[in-house]
Design a protein around this motif. Structure first.
Motif, PDB file in Angstrom:
ATOM      1  N   VAL A  57      58.625  34.519  31.234  1.00 38.42           N
ATOM      2  CA  VAL A  57      57.552  34.516  30.240  1.00 38.42           C
ATOM      3  C   VAL A  57      56.273  35.029  30.898  1.00 38.42           C
ATOM      4  O   VAL A  57      55.799  34.478  31.885  1.00 38.42           O
ATOM      5  CB  VAL A  57      57.315  33.107  29.678  1.00 38.42           C
ATOM      6  CG1 VAL A  57      56.179  33.129  28.657  1.00 38.42           C
ATOM      7  CG2 VAL A  57      58.588  32.577  29.040  1.00 38.42           C
ATOM      8  N   GLN A  58      55.734  36.097  30.351  1.00 36.62           N
ATOM      9  CA  GLN A  58      54.486  36.688  30.843  1.00 36.62           C
ATOM     10  C   GLN A  58      53.392  36.407  29.808  1.00 36.62           C
ATOM     11  O   GLN A  58      53.257  37.117  28.828  1.00 36.62           O
ATOM     12  CB  GLN A  58      54.675  38.193  31.042  1.00 36.62           C
ATOM     13  CG  GLN A  58      53.472  38.897  31.646  1.00 36.62           C
ATOM     14  CD  GLN A  58      53.793  40.335  31.991  1.00 36.62           C
ATOM     15  OE1 GLN A  58      54.634  40.619  32.846  1.00 36.62           O
ATOM     16  NE2 GLN A  58      53.123  41.270  31.323  1.00 36.62           N
ATOM     17  N   PRO A  59      52.583  35.357  30.031  1.00 40.21           N
ATOM     18  CA  PRO A  59      51.635  34.928  28.991  1.00 40.21           C
ATOM     19  C   PRO A  59      50.389  35.792  28.869  1.00 40.21           C
ATOM     20  O   PRO A  59      49.709  35.755  27.849  1.00 40.21           O
ATOM     21  CB  PRO A  59      51.273  33.509  29.431  1.00 40.21           C
ATOM     22  CG  PRO A  59      51.475  33.499  30.906  1.00 40.21           C
ATOM     23  CD  PRO A  59      52.619  34.427  31.173  1.00 40.21           C
ATOM     24  N   ASP A  60      50.049  36.557  29.937  1.00 40.21           N
ATOM     25  CA  ASP A  60      48.884  37.433  29.932  1.00 40.21           C
ATOM     26  C   ASP A  60      47.596  36.674  29.597  1.00 40.21           C
ATOM     27  O   ASP A  60      46.925  36.943  28.594  1.00 40.21           O
ATOM     28  CB  ASP A  60      49.081  38.589  28.943  1.00 40.21           C
ATOM     29  CG  ASP A  60      47.982  39.649  29.069  1.00 40.21           C
ATOM     30  OD1 ASP A  60      47.441  39.809  30.179  1.00 40.21           O
ATOM     31  OD2 ASP A  60      47.674  40.293  28.047  1.00 40.21           O
ATOM     32  N   ILE A  61      47.247  35.741  30.467  1.00 38.45           N
ATOM     33  CA  ILE A  61      46.030  34.940  30.299  1.00 38.45           C
ATOM     34  C   ILE A  61      45.017  35.323  31.370  1.00 38.45           C
ATOM     35  O   ILE A  61      45.346  35.364  32.553  1.00 38.45           O
ATOM     36  CB  ILE A  61      46.347  33.440  30.380  1.00 38.45           C
ATOM     37  CG1 ILE A  61      47.300  33.039  29.255  1.00 38.45           C
ATOM     38  CG2 ILE A  61      45.075  32.601  30.325  1.00 38.45           C
ATOM     39  CD1 ILE A  61      47.820  31.618  29.353  1.00 38.45           C
ATOM     40  N   ASP A  62      43.812  35.627  30.979  1.00 34.74           N
ATOM     41  CA  ASP A  62      42.759  36.008  31.915  1.00 34.74           C
ATOM     42  C   ASP A  62      42.420  34.824  32.819  1.00 34.74           C
ATOM     43  O   ASP A  62      41.909  33.808  32.350  1.00 34.74           O
ATOM     44  CB  ASP A  62      41.518  36.433  31.135  1.00 34.74           C
ATOM     45  CG  ASP A  62      40.366  36.868  32.050  1.00 34.74           C
ATOM     46  OD1 ASP A  62      40.544  36.851  33.285  1.00 34.74           O
ATOM     47  OD2 ASP A  62      39.294  37.203  31.521  1.00 34.74           O
ATOM     48  N   PRO A  63      42.673  34.912  34.120  1.00 33.41           N
ATOM     49  CA  PRO A  63      42.439  33.764  34.998  1.00 33.41           C
ATOM     50  C   PRO A  63      40.964  33.450  35.201  1.00 33.41           C
ATOM     51  O   PRO A  63      40.608  32.326  35.562  1.00 33.41           O
ATOM     52  CB  PRO A  63      43.100  34.186  36.311  1.00 33.41           C
ATOM     53  CG  PRO A  63      43.020  35.675  36.303  1.00 33.41           C
ATOM     54  CD  PRO A  63      43.202  36.063  34.859  1.00 33.41           C
ATOM     55  N   TYR A  64      40.106  34.438  34.980  1.00 31.94           N
ATOM     56  CA  TYR A  64      38.671  34.213  35.180  1.00 31.94           C
ATOM     57  C   TYR A  64      38.073  33.361  34.054  1.00 31.94           C
ATOM     58  O   TYR A  64      37.025  32.763  34.220  1.00 31.94           O
ATOM     59  CB  TYR A  64      37.929  35.551  35.263  1.00 31.94           C
ATOM     60  CG  TYR A  64      38.191  36.307  36.540  1.00 31.94           C
ATOM     61  CD1 TYR A  64      37.564  35.942  37.730  1.00 31.94           C
ATOM     62  CD2 TYR A  64      39.082  37.380  36.567  1.00 31.94           C
ATOM     63  CE1 TYR A  64      37.796  36.630  38.905  1.00 31.94           C
ATOM     64  CE2 TYR A  64      39.320  38.075  37.746  1.00 31.94           C
ATOM     65  CZ  TYR A  64      38.671  37.691  38.906  1.00 31.94           C
ATOM     66  OH  TYR A  64      38.917  38.371  40.082  1.00 31.94           O
ATOM     67  N   HIS A  65      38.734  33.353  32.890  1.00 32.91           N
ATOM     68  CA  HIS A  65      38.220  32.576  31.755  1.00 32.91           C
ATOM     69  C   HIS A  65      39.350  31.723  31.168  1.00 32.91           C
ATOM     70  O   HIS A  65      39.406  31.500  29.948  1.00 32.91           O
ATOM     71  CB  HIS A  65      37.649  33.511  30.687  1.00 32.91           C
ATOM     72  CG  HIS A  65      36.598  34.446  31.212  1.00 32.91           C
ATOM     73  ND1 HIS A  65      35.332  34.030  31.556  1.00 32.91           N
ATOM     74  CD2 HIS A  65      36.650  35.774  31.495  1.00 32.91           C
ATOM     75  CE1 HIS A  65      34.643  35.063  32.004  1.00 32.91           C
ATOM     76  NE2 HIS A  65      35.418  36.133  31.983  1.00 32.91           N
TER      77      HIS A  65
ATOM     78  N   GLU B  50      50.477  42.627  29.254  1.00 33.43           N
ATOM     79  CA  GLU B  50      51.317  42.579  28.063  1.00 33.43           C
ATOM     80  C   GLU B  50      51.839  41.161  27.890  1.00 33.43           C
ATOM     81  O   GLU B  50      52.414  40.585  28.799  1.00 33.43           O
ATOM     82  CB  GLU B  50      52.480  43.562  28.230  1.00 33.43           C
ATOM     83  CG  GLU B  50      53.466  43.570  27.087  1.00 33.43           C
ATOM     84  CD  GLU B  50      54.649  44.483  27.363  1.00 33.43           C
ATOM     85  OE1 GLU B  50      55.448  44.690  26.427  1.00 33.43           O
ATOM     86  OE2 GLU B  50      54.795  44.961  28.504  1.00 33.43           O
ATOM     87  N   LYS B  51      51.618  40.580  26.722  1.00 31.03           N
ATOM     88  CA  LYS B  51      52.143  39.262  26.415  1.00 31.03           C
ATOM     89  C   LYS B  51      53.567  39.434  25.919  1.00 31.03           C
ATOM     90  O   LYS B  51      53.801  39.950  24.822  1.00 31.03           O
ATOM     91  CB  LYS B  51      51.285  38.582  25.350  1.00 31.03           C
ATOM     92  CG  LYS B  51      51.734  37.171  24.988  1.00 31.03           C
ATOM     93  CD  LYS B  51      50.814  36.571  23.932  1.00 31.03           C
ATOM     94  CE  LYS B  51      51.278  35.193  23.523  1.00 31.03           C
ATOM     95  NZ  LYS B  51      50.404  34.601  22.476  1.00 31.03           N
ATOM     96  N   THR B  52      54.531  39.009  26.751  1.00 29.02           N
ATOM     97  CA  THR B  52      55.908  39.307  26.415  1.00 29.02           C
ATOM     98  C   THR B  52      56.863  38.376  27.163  1.00 29.02           C
ATOM     99  O   THR B  52      56.436  37.548  27.974  1.00 29.02           O
ATOM    100  CB  THR B  52      56.248  40.776  26.775  1.00 29.02           C
ATOM    101  OG1 THR B  52      57.551  41.100  26.315  1.00 29.02           O
ATOM    102  CG2 THR B  52      56.169  40.996  28.278  1.00 29.02           C
ATOM    103  N   VAL B  53      58.140  38.514  26.858  1.00 30.16           N
ATOM    104  CA  VAL B  53      59.193  37.813  27.609  1.00 30.16           C
ATOM    105  C   VAL B  53      60.201  38.844  28.070  1.00 30.16           C
ATOM    106  O   VAL B  53      60.402  39.882  27.426  1.00 30.16           O
ATOM    107  CB  VAL B  53      59.884  36.718  26.770  1.00 30.16           C
ATOM    108  CG1 VAL B  53      58.895  35.645  26.371  1.00 30.16           C
ATOM    109  CG2 VAL B  53      60.571  37.314  25.550  1.00 30.16           C
TER     110      VAL B  53
END
Length: 542
Positions: free
Chosen positions: A228-236, A492-495
């Motif tokens: 699972v690639q959630p694509d979440i900005d780690p800075y925010h 990319e938000k994907t699996v």
């Protein structure tokens, strides 16, 4: 002098370009086989002309190379990026300065043997140093040219470093013989032998690797994974979403992908991967109290045989009248906290396992020489990371519906750069490998692509298939030959769902370790001792 300086400036730039191409351009590892020539040629010109302060030029060459290949570190920390470039270049420059010193006391090819052995000995030592940054180990130049280095299963990455030195020095030797007229003094047999030797040094590894690649067959023993690639900005990360919201989004992605096996008690084991530092609510003293873990366990009750592997910023609370460790931070009188970068795996049974990252990033996660620098950091207000890692590799386990338990390895982010360390998972029984990482700190730069490709080298060295989960990409499935069989895009938000083959065999490199590095280390210390004796003997008596 002005003309010489201009020539040195051009050759420094050429060196930086040639040595950067393999790290930046796919399938260009072969360029490193000639990349060191400008530096060696500059050194020869400086020696013959009696040029003074040549250290400026070889230091500049290394700075340009480091900056061109690892500038992206500045995206995460400007100060840290500049320090990494300058400090790493300085160490390379010291090696070259010792080589130039040896030329005053050694003759013939001995200084060049000393240079190659010293460089590789330094690379080996860098893997275990308190301040460790082995990103530009020369053998990593073939990370995008894996069909050329299948023999890493015997030598590891430092075998590639040795190949690069042998190739460059062989070509440099012929160039030197041609330039000083020595070549014309060779008879035909000597010329043929020298030419053939150079060709063999350069070509033989390609041929051997091609044969290994073509003949290697994976044993069909598939294991299912869901990345699972959630694509979440780690800075925010927590400004935009709460941890509960992030967990809900993750589980919705998993639920959508696994609808076909809901409540299927006969399904084969499956491992779901979430990226590094997915959550920050894991307390090692009381893992079951973590809300993310509780949510995962509740979800897994409907999915027999499914296990979830996820990264966590975890914490250990300690009650003590005195400071329990140099890296512990005080919360209040008698109450302390220690931090970890961890990986947890759960099958929903309420018995999670945890692994703490061992190879920590200096300054960001780790305070080097903590007895000294933690005190300084306290005075600065606690600006450095103080994670505590495990002393050695340990395995995690996934569980099937029939109660079977199988081991696997999980390298957390930076750990996938360390070849000999990585073999520890296979040596302890891991049939497959996973890597969880968060490369979003660097932005859309060569950094995350280089990091991905280094995983292919680890697959070759251990002959272990790898499931790699990255927060913003690139997540991938890598087979035992190092080929990336499937991958996601960047941001990319994907699996990514597929299978990788298990393997219980041990490669020569896994069983015997880094023989190349150990031999070069021995040669280096032997020649260094000889150099010291030469220098002492030649000193005038008082």
């Amino acid at each position: 002098m002005k003309r010489t300086n201009l020539m040195f400036a051009g050759m420094s730039a050429l060196f930086a370009v040639l040595m950067s191409i393999p790290f930046l351009v796919p399938h260009a590892g072969f360029v490193a086989l000639v990349g060191l020539l400008p530096l060696l040629i500059m050194d020869r010109i400086a020696t013959l002309s009696g040029y003074r302060r040549f250290w400026i030029w070889h230091y500049l060459s290394f700075v340009l190379w480091n900056a061109a290949t690892t500038f992206w570190v500045c995206n995460a920390t400007v100060g840290g990026g500049i320090f990494a470039v300058l400090a790493n270049s300085f160490q390379m420059s010291v090696i070259f300065a010792l080589f130039r010193l040896s030329k005053r006391h050694f003759s013939g090819v001995l200084p060049y043997i000393f240079l190659a052995a010293m460089w590789i000995a330094w690379e080996r030592a860098y893997f275990d140093a308190e301040i460790s940054w082995p990103w530009l180990v020369l053998g990593n130049a073939f990370a995008t040219s894996i069909k050329a280095v299948q023999w890493y299963e015997y030598t590891g990455t430092l075998g590639g470093s040795l190949w690069i030195w042998l190739s460059n020095l062989s070509l440099f030797g012929i160039m030197t013989a041609l330039s000083d007229g020595t070549w014309s003094g060779f008879n035909r047999k000597a010329k043929a032998a020298a030419s053939a030797g150079c060709i063999i040094v350069i070509a033989a590894p390609f041929i051997v690797s091609s044969l290994i690649y073509g003949c290697y067959e994976e044993k069909e023993d598939p294991f299912e994974v869901l990345i699972v690639q959630p694509d979440i900005d780690p800075y925010h990360k927590f400004e935009a979403l709460t941890q509960k919201q992030q967990t809900d989004i993750f589980l919705s992605q998993v639920e959508k992908a696994l609808q076909y096996r809901k409540n299927d008690s006969t399904a084969s084991p499956l491992l779901v991967l979430a990226p590094e530092t997915f959550t920050n609510d894991a307390v090692t003293n009381s893992l079951s109290s973590g809300r993310t873990l509780q949510a995962f366990d509740a979800f897994l009750r409907d999915y027999p045989g499914v296990n979830i592997l996820f990264g966590a910023s975890s914490y250990t609370y300690i009650d003590s009248a005195t400071r329990p460790s140099h890296t512990a931070r005080q919360l209040r009188s008698g109450r302390w906290i220690e931090s970890h970068n961890s990986a947890l795996v759960t099958d929903g049974s309420g018995n999670p396992e945890i692994f703490h990252k061992n190879k920590l990033v200096v300054a960001v996660e780790k305070t080097p020489y903590p007895a000294l620098f933690c005190k300084i950091d306290d005075l600065l207000g606690g600006v450095m990371g103080r994670c505590i890692g495990q002393d050695s590799v340990s395995l995690l386990h996934y569980r099937g519906t029939d109660g079977s338990v199988e081991p696997f390895g999980c390298a957390i982010c930076y750990e996938s750069v360390y070849g000999e360390y990585f073999t520890g998972y296979a040596a302890k029984g891991a049939g497959i490998m996973t890597i969880i990482t968060n490369d979003a700190w660097w932005g859309d730069t060569p950094g995350y692509r280089q990091h991905l490709r280094y995983a292919s080298l680890r697959a070759i060295e251990t002959r272990r298939s790898i499931a790699r989960c990255a927060n913003t990409g690139i997540s991938a499935l890598i087979d035992q030959r190092g080929d990336i069989t499937e991958k996601t895009g960047w941001q990319e938000k994907t699996v990514l769902q597929g299978s990788i083959n298990k393997n219980d065999g041990l490669t020569f490199f896994t069983r015997h370790g880094d023989i190349t590095g150990r031999v070069c280390n021995f040669v280096f210390w032997l020649l260094l001792a000889a150099l010291a004796v030469r220098m002492l003997v030649r000193q005038p008596r008082r």
